[in-house]
Each structure stands twice: as C-alpha cells, then as structure tokens.
Design a protein around this motif. Structure first.
Motif, short mmCIF file in Angstrom:
data_model
loop_
_atom_site.label_atom_id
_atom_site.label_comp_id
_atom_site.label_asym_id
_atom_site.label_seq_id
_atom_site.Cartn_x
_atom_site.Cartn_y
_atom_site.Cartn_z
N ALA A 57 27.16 -8.57 -18.03
CA ALA A 57 28.02 -8.13 -16.91
C ALA A 57 27.08 -8.34 -15.71
N ASP A 58 26.02 -8.19 -15.53
CA ASP A 58 25.00 -8.66 -14.44
C ASP A 58 25.06 -9.95 -14.06
N GLY A 59 25.63 -10.77 -14.87
CA GLY A 59 25.88 -12.16 -14.17
C GLY A 59 24.85 -13.14 -15.04
N HIS A 60 24.16 -12.67 -16.17
CA HIS A 60 23.19 -13.57 -16.82
C HIS A 60 23.70 -14.16 -18.02
N ARG A 61 23.26 -15.30 -18.61
CA ARG A 61 23.82 -15.89 -19.72
C ARG A 61 22.95 -15.32 -20.85
N VAL A 62 23.66 -15.08 -22.11
CA VAL A 62 22.90 -14.45 -23.12
C VAL A 62 23.27 -15.34 -24.25
N LEU A 63 22.10 -15.39 -25.00
CA LEU A 63 21.82 -16.09 -26.20
C LEU A 63 21.67 -14.94 -27.36
N LEU A 64 22.60 -14.89 -28.07
CA LEU A 64 22.75 -13.60 -29.07
C LEU A 64 22.28 -14.24 -30.45
N GLY A 65 21.36 -13.22 -31.00
CA GLY A 65 20.68 -13.46 -32.36
C GLY A 65 20.83 -11.99 -33.11
N ALA A 66 21.18 -12.44 -34.46
CA ALA A 66 21.02 -11.27 -35.30
C ALA A 66 21.39 -11.56 -36.75
N ARG A 67 21.28 -11.04 -37.94
CA ARG A 67 21.77 -11.62 -39.07
C ARG A 67 23.22 -11.46 -39.42
N ARG A 68 23.89 -10.56 -38.87
CA ARG A 68 25.45 -10.36 -38.88
C ARG A 68 26.01 -11.09 -37.91
N THR A 69 26.33 -12.48 -38.48
CA THR A 69 27.08 -13.41 -37.43
C THR A 69 28.37 -13.28 -37.24
N ASP A 70 29.12 -12.43 -38.07
CA ASP A 70 30.73 -12.09 -37.81
C ASP A 70 30.80 -11.20 -36.77
N ARG A 71 29.73 -10.40 -36.52
CA ARG A 71 29.72 -9.20 -35.49
C ARG A 71 29.44 -10.01 -34.05
N LEU A 72 28.32 -11.02 -34.19
CA LEU A 72 27.89 -11.83 -33.26
C LEU A 72 29.10 -12.47 -32.57
N GLU A 73 29.80 -13.25 -33.39
CA GLU A 73 30.86 -13.98 -33.03
C GLU A 73 32.01 -13.24 -32.19
N ARG A 74 32.29 -11.90 -32.79
CA ARG A 74 33.24 -11.06 -32.05
C ARG A 74 32.47 -10.51 -30.76
#
Length: 114
Positions: A46-63
C-alpha cells in the motif's frame, strides 16, 4: 492568509512525495501467508513498495498476491523449491551427529559447578 497556508502545505507535501517515490524498494516478506507477515506485506504494498512473498502455505500466498495486485500494488511469490536432501529420521542419526557444547561451557554435562 488562507492562500499562504495552502501554498505552504503544497510546498511541504511535494518533497515528501518525491522522497517516497525515490525510496520505493523491493521487500521480501517471510511468513506472509497470515498474521503479522500478511499485514506487513499489505502495508508495504500500500505504501508503494514491491513485495516478494514467502511462506509454506502457497495457496494463501497466491490469494494474497492477487489481493495486493487487485488493489494496485505489486506482489509476487514463488512456490518453495523441492528439497534435494534425502529425508532423515532421528533414529537414523548416530550420536556423533549430535552437537555438543565443549567441556567447561554452560550446558555441558561435564561442566564444573561453582
């Protein structure tokens, strides 16, 4: 006097906008599938940064990535890479594989008592 206040506010807001645009970063957020990690990723996007998401639960990351991009942000994730190490069980380990504290340090069964 109202014009002077408006001009002063506009002048102070312009450098802040320029500074924010210049400090946009790519930020890796681990544990982004829920809780504080998710909230952090959403706020950074929301502050304008690009984020790279990481976690084990990839279904939630995709959402989450879909929500962030739907709101105008930039977010990507990658599924975890498969492990190349063979699975190990505790019973397959030898006693030599266990880490030990050197004698005389705290935590060692043979450390001297004061």
């Amino acid at each position: 006097m109202a014009q002077a206040e408006t001009r002063t506010q506009t002048q102070t807001q312009a450098p802040q906008a320029q500074t924010q645009a210049q400090t946009t970063k790519v930020v890796a957020v681990t544990g982004a599938s829920s809780g504080i990690g998710e909230a952090t990723a959403r706020r950074l996007a929301a502050d304008g940064h690009r984020v790279l998401l990481g976690a084990r639960r990839t279904d939630r990351l995709e959402r989450l990535a879909g929500k962030i991009t739907g709101e105008g942000g930039t977010a990507v994730f990658r599924p975890p890479l498969p492990s190349t190490a063979p699975p190990s069980s505790p019973s397959a380990r030898s006693p030599k594989d266990c880490a030990r504290s050197p004698p005389g340090t705290s935590g060692s069964p043979s450390s001297p008592r004061a």
